[in-house]
Design a protein around this motif. Structure first.
Motif, PDB file in Angstrom:
ATOM      1  N   SER A  89       0.863  -1.185   0.000  1.00 51.71           N
ATOM      2  CA  SER A  89       0.000   0.000   0.000  1.00 51.71           C
ATOM      3  C   SER A  89       0.898   1.234   0.000  1.00 51.71           C
ATOM      4  O   SER A  89       1.829   1.310   0.811  1.00 51.71           O
ATOM      5  CB  SER A  89      -0.880  -0.026   1.247  1.00 51.71           C
ATOM      6  N   THR A  90       0.628   2.170  -0.895  1.00 50.40           N
ATOM      7  CA  THR A  90       1.478   3.380  -0.942  1.00 50.40           C
ATOM      8  C   THR A  90       1.345   4.160   0.372  1.00 50.40           C
ATOM      9  O   THR A  90       2.292   4.810   0.799  1.00 50.40           O
ATOM     10  CB  THR A  90       1.113   4.274  -2.146  1.00 50.40           C
ATOM     11  N   GLN A 113      -0.819  -2.284  -6.300  1.00 49.99           N
ATOM     12  CA  GLN A 113      -0.785  -2.476  -4.848  1.00 49.99           C
ATOM     13  C   GLN A 113      -1.349  -3.865  -4.528  1.00 49.99           C
ATOM     14  O   GLN A 113      -2.434  -4.213  -4.996  1.00 49.99           O
ATOM     15  CB  GLN A 113      -1.648  -1.441  -4.138  1.00 49.99           C
ATOM     16  N   LYS A 117      -5.548  -0.140   0.472  1.00 49.88           N
ATOM     17  CA  LYS A 117      -6.524   0.030   1.560  1.00 49.88           C
ATOM     18  C   LYS A 117      -7.542   1.114   1.230  1.00 49.88           C
ATOM     19  O   LYS A 117      -7.176   2.207   0.795  1.00 49.88           O
ATOM     20  CB  LYS A 117      -5.796   0.460   2.843  1.00 49.88           C
ATOM     21  N   GLY A 118      -8.798   0.814   1.489  1.00 53.28           N
ATOM     22  CA  GLY A 118      -9.836   1.823   1.367  1.00 53.28           C
ATOM     23  C   GLY A 118     -10.221   2.286   2.763  1.00 53.28           C
ATOM     24  O   GLY A 118      -9.617   1.862   3.750  1.00 53.28           O
ATOM     25  N   ARG A 119     -11.225   3.139   2.850  1.00 55.61           N
ATOM     26  CA  ARG A 119     -11.684   3.580   4.169  1.00 55.61           C
ATOM     27  C   ARG A 119     -12.395   2.431   4.883  1.00 55.61           C
ATOM     28  O   ARG A 119     -12.871   1.498   4.261  1.00 55.61           O
ATOM     29  CB  ARG A 119     -12.670   4.743   3.991  1.00 55.61           C
ATOM     30  N   LYS A 190     -18.460   6.079  -8.456  1.00 53.45           N
ATOM     31  CA  LYS A 190     -17.215   6.509  -7.802  1.00 53.45           C
ATOM     32  C   LYS A 190     -16.015   6.415  -8.752  1.00 53.45           C
ATOM     33  O   LYS A 190     -15.697   5.358  -9.286  1.00 53.45           O
ATOM     34  CB  LYS A 190     -16.988   5.627  -6.571  1.00 53.45           C
TER      35      LYS A 190
HETATM   36  C1  BTN Z   1     -11.752   4.901  -0.189  1.00 57.57           C
HETATM   37  O1  BTN Z   1     -12.494   5.490  -0.961  1.00 57.57           O
HETATM   38  O2  BTN Z   1     -12.151   3.973   0.508  1.00 57.57           O
HETATM   39  C2  BTN Z   1     -10.296   5.353  -0.093  1.00 57.57           C
HETATM   40  C3  BTN Z   1      -9.458   4.682  -1.125  1.00 57.57           C
HETATM   41  C4  BTN Z   1      -8.006   5.103  -1.092  1.00 57.57           C
HETATM   42  C5  BTN Z   1      -7.144   4.285  -2.037  1.00 57.57           C
HETATM   43  C6  BTN Z   1      -5.757   4.832  -2.163  1.00 57.57           C
HETATM   44  S1  BTN Z   1      -4.823   4.037  -3.447  1.00 57.57           S
HETATM   45  C7  BTN Z   1      -3.379   4.809  -2.892  1.00 57.57           C
HETATM   46  C8  BTN Z   1      -3.410   4.790  -1.390  1.00 57.57           C
HETATM   47  N1  BTN Z   1      -2.859   3.560  -0.878  1.00 57.57           N
HETATM   48  C9  BTN Z   1      -3.783   2.818  -0.259  1.00 57.57           C
HETATM   49  O3  BTN Z   1      -3.573   1.697   0.254  1.00 57.57           O
HETATM   50  N2  BTN Z   1      -4.963   3.447  -0.272  1.00 57.57           N
HETATM   51  C10 BTN Z   1      -4.879   4.733  -0.937  1.00 57.57           C
END
Ligand code: BTN
Length: 332
Positions: A89-90, A113, A117-119, A190
């Motif tokens: 994950s960045t 990746q 990870k998302g929220r 989205k």
């Molecule tokens: C969301 O809408 O849930 C947030 C998504 C965020 C994704 C980005 S991709 C680059 C960065 N690295 C991650 O692991 N997540 C964010």
């Protein structure tokens, strides 16, 4: 060196001689030749003609360091800009680098990746070579309560960059909108998400990581994403250079961040942010950790809080950090 050769090739209409490259960069012919070979292995098509020099025929859609850096016109953001072909994950890479002391403005981009990870602990599916996955390290001197405003600054920058990019290829591009506080949407689906993470103690921020994922060249989404997600390519019917979009986003981020930094709030950005705000005037349900209420979104205040008017006319300012906002009739 690679990025300088690349910019000179891109700036030149037609051929640029080996001599000009050597003189411009103050390096030997062998060094230029080696760099050209390296670029070719990365997928750049470069024509080499005796007595004329080199000509860039086409660039691949790659998210290499040089590709992003050569398009940045920033003082701080994206310096340095580091690239991983693959990472978990960045956001996590940035956290690691932050602990090692990397500076404010460090940018990490990845081509894929494995643990995006998302929220709310959700995964962010991040296949190779398809989309923009990047995270920025910030070390702002602001109170912890103000950190969530940075998500909105990135949202505005990304909305502006995506909108401009779509308009560059479409005569009647649909609007790119912001679903407060974290998402970009196009026609109700989205397009991008932002994940902001914080390392702080009471009242003091060590650093902030702002990660953004933009769906760029995805042709089709699988499963439930097919209903809710959209990519730039699906909207425009054509592919895009991810590095160009990423750099445009960071260029705008610096512009808006400078405005934010003057007042440490969104008073200078509120109006423009609201012009992108999809929720404005719509019915929303605010899902707070312990209770839920619905009302009409009226805009944001200078702290980036969403102003929600309840039926009795009372206006509640909703803080971005704690809640999720859903449209009453669906995602938006
Ligand atoms: C969301 O809408 O849930 C947030 C998504 C965020 C994704 C980005 S991709 C680059 C960065 N690295 C991650 O692991 N997540 C964010």
């Amino acid at each position: 060196m690679k990025e300088k050769v690349l910019s000179l090739l891109k700036e030149t209409q037609g051929f640029i001689s080996g001599q000009e490259l050597c003189e411009g960069l103050k390096v030997s012919r062998t060094a230029v030749w080696k760099t050209i070979q390296q670029l070719k292995t990365e997928g750049y098509q470069i024509e080499a003609v005796r007595n004329r020099g080199y000509r860039l025929v086409s660039s691949p859609d790659i998210m290499a360091e040089a590709e992003v850096s050569s398009k940045l016109n920033t003082r701080v953001m994206g310096h340095p800009c580091l690239f991983y072909r693959e990472t978990d994950s960045t956001n996590d890479r940035v956290k690691q680098l932050a602990e090692e002391g990397m500076p404010h403005g460090t940018l990490i981009c990845a081509d894929m990746q494995s643990g995006g990870k998302g929220r709310r602990g959700r995964p962010w599916i991040s296949p190779l070579g398809e989309s923009v996955y990047m995270s920025l390290l910030l070390r702002p001197h602001i109170g912890t309560a103000r950190a969530s405003m940075l998500t909105l600054v990135m949202g505005l920058a990304a909305a502006k960059a995506c909108s401009e990019t779509l308009c560059s290829v479409m005569e009647h591009a649909p609007r790119v909108e912001i679903k407060w506080p974290n998402d970009l949407v196009v026609e109700g689906k989205k397009l991008a998400g932002i994940l902001t993470e914080l390392s702080a103690e009471v009242g003091y921020i060590y650093y902030v990581v702002i990660g953004i994922g933009i769906n760029v060249n995805t042709k089709t989404f699988e499963g439930e994403l097919a209903e809710t997600a959209v990519s730039m390519c699906q909207v425009a019917g054509t592919g895009f250079f991810r590095a160009e979009l990423a750099a445009r986003c960071i260029n705008y981020f610096e512009y808006y961040y400078d405005i934010f930094a003057k007042t440490e709030d969104l008073s200078g950005l509120k109006e423009e942010y609201e012009s992108f705000l999809v929720n404005k005037g719509r019915q929303v349900c605010v899902l707070e950790p312990n209770h839920e209420f619905c009302g009409t979104a009226r805009g944001i205040n200078s702290y980036g809080q969403l102003l929600v008017e309840r039926e009795d006319g009372e206006i509640t300012a909703v803080y971005a950090g704690e809640v999720s906002v859903r449209g009453v009739y669906g995602y938006v």
